[in-house]
Design a protein around this motif. Sequence first.
Motif, mmCIF file in Angstrom:
data_model
loop_
_atom_site.group_PDB
_atom_site.id
_atom_site.type_symbol
_atom_site.label_atom_id
_atom_site.label_comp_id
_atom_site.label_asym_id
_atom_site.label_seq_id
_atom_site.Cartn_x
_atom_site.Cartn_y
_atom_site.Cartn_z
ATOM 1 N N TRP A 435 11.375 3.908 -33.695
ATOM 2 C CA TRP A 435 10.582 4.630 -34.114
ATOM 3 C C TRP A 435 9.892 5.387 -33.235
ATOM 4 N N LEU A 436 9.178 6.778 -33.796
ATOM 5 C CA LEU A 436 8.662 7.363 -32.132
ATOM 6 C C LEU A 436 7.576 8.128 -33.141
ATOM 7 N N GLU A 437 6.317 7.459 -32.406
ATOM 8 C CA GLU A 437 4.770 8.446 -32.487
ATOM 9 C C GLU A 437 4.378 9.309 -31.135
ATOM 10 N N ARG A 438 3.885 10.851 -32.534
ATOM 11 C CA ARG A 438 3.691 12.077 -31.875
ATOM 12 C C ARG A 438 2.903 12.606 -31.919
ATOM 13 N N SER A 439 2.484 12.803 -31.020
ATOM 14 C CA SER A 439 0.457 13.383 -31.186
ATOM 15 C C SER A 439 0.702 14.886 -29.848
ATOM 16 N N VAL A 440 0.357 15.995 -30.387
ATOM 17 C CA VAL A 440 0.456 17.481 -30.035
ATOM 18 C C VAL A 440 -1.383 17.838 -29.840
ATOM 19 N N PHE A 441 -2.038 18.083 -28.923
ATOM 20 C CA PHE A 441 -2.912 18.477 -28.723
ATOM 21 C C PHE A 441 -3.004 19.923 -27.917
#
Length: 555
Positions: A435-441
Amino acid sequence: MTAVAEQNRERGYLEIFQEVTRLISMVLDPQQVMDLVVRRLPELLEVDAATIRLLDAGTNTFVLGAAHGLSDQYLSRGGIDTRETMDMLMKGRPVAKTGVDVDPLYQHSAEAAREGIKSVLSLPIIFQGHIIGIMRLLTRKTRSFTPMEISFSMTLAEQIGVAISNGRLFKEMENQVDFLKEVHEISRLINSTLDLNIILQTIVDKLPKIMGMKACTIRLLQPETNQLELAAASGLSPEYLKRGSIRREDSIFQALKGEPVAVYDAPNDPRVQYHDAIRSEGIKSILAVPIKKGREIIGVMRLLTTEYHCFTASEVTFATAVAEESGSAILNALTFQKINLLFNQIEENERFLQAIMDALQDRIVVVDGKKHVVMVNRKFLQQENLAEKALLGRPYDLIIPWKIEGRQCPVGKVLATGKMCARTDHLTVNGHAQWLERSVFPIFDNEGRVEYAVETVRDITSQKSLEQEKIEREKLAGVLETAGTVAHELNSPLFAALGTAQLLRDDLEKEEQRQEMDIILRNMQSMAELTKKMAAMTGFASKEYVGDTKIIEFH
């Protein structure tokens, strides 16, 4: 006076004139001309001393050019003569005085008395109709100069004016040839480097040698304070250089306005400060020129001499040309320094940013607007076992290990919309769930366009496992609680029914009925065993039943 005596006197004047003409024609340097005249003229004209002063156009005053037969104390007195005398000289008229040592109207009578001066003949030095200086003949015996002597001395003064001007002209022509070569050489040297210190030191070291002067200084304007600060110097003592600020000097004000300033008598000229320090250093004349780049003045260069020096037009032009050429090189060097400083700051900021990124335990990837990788952190490199050089500049989609086919890339979405994006992805890696939690800004440029996207990726597999275990524990606790409650609720009526059935069986007479009651009792006892298991259970397992139905098995 008899005719013979008159002829002898005229012949003597002619011989003197020829001798003076011969002497001054032997030299072409204006300073040598003046030195030669004041040294030989007293002997030829039977006077005790002579001085020549040249007109300083900058201050409209006469400064000493050469002297003979007089003490330094007398020469350094405050003025030259009375205002009336100076006005007459400026009009091109000679002035003869006697008894100057006792004349109460003569302002320097005390100095004349100490020096033993009785008579003075002051003569204007004229060239092409312009006053360029004055010559004074002084005697220690009372002497009344005759009209013929005055007329003859005027002729000599004019000849000296021609000689001085010709010497200046020749010197300037000679200097112009030499200076042209030197300007080229200095230009080559200072433009061959972008090191500001080397440029400045080259100028202050070479220029005094070329121009035959004692020293040179360069002061540059500091943008933050708009003040001149010493940037380079040669030929001067540390004590003189530390004498104090020169920003209030008139010569500096003029130079900062873009005009060269020549100071002949530096120890006494009001346009400069620190006269005691100037005398102690042995400085006599100063030339200050602005250092310019185009119309912008960025500093002031000063040349200093240990002998009184009348700066020629060619010397001023040469110094100005060097200063302007230096201005270009200095400005280029300053610009290079600023660029270097900027790059150093950028590199420092990058190192700082990289250190922050490397300290984070999440994997971080930075991509540009074309979706090419421009930066990754250490965690990413370690996790993927890759080298930074192998990643930078490559397409993002080719290097990431968490791409999911059929789903929109969050990085591309952020680059397209400029809105932050966050999501959780479930992948299978080497047969194991991940499980990967991805955040892009987004990072925007000055015009509000997305310039970069920063993605942080956190592995939350362990967290998800813990959450699943928690759910299972909560589910088990619910089942156990339910089973215990059901077992409790069934046990009371079940045991009552079991006791009643046992008594009823004992009252039955027929065997057949007793056997049927035994079946009922056995089933009721099975139910009792089941409730006992339910009350004592610690776990369960699901198992298939009929169709899609599942049932649980107690442990």
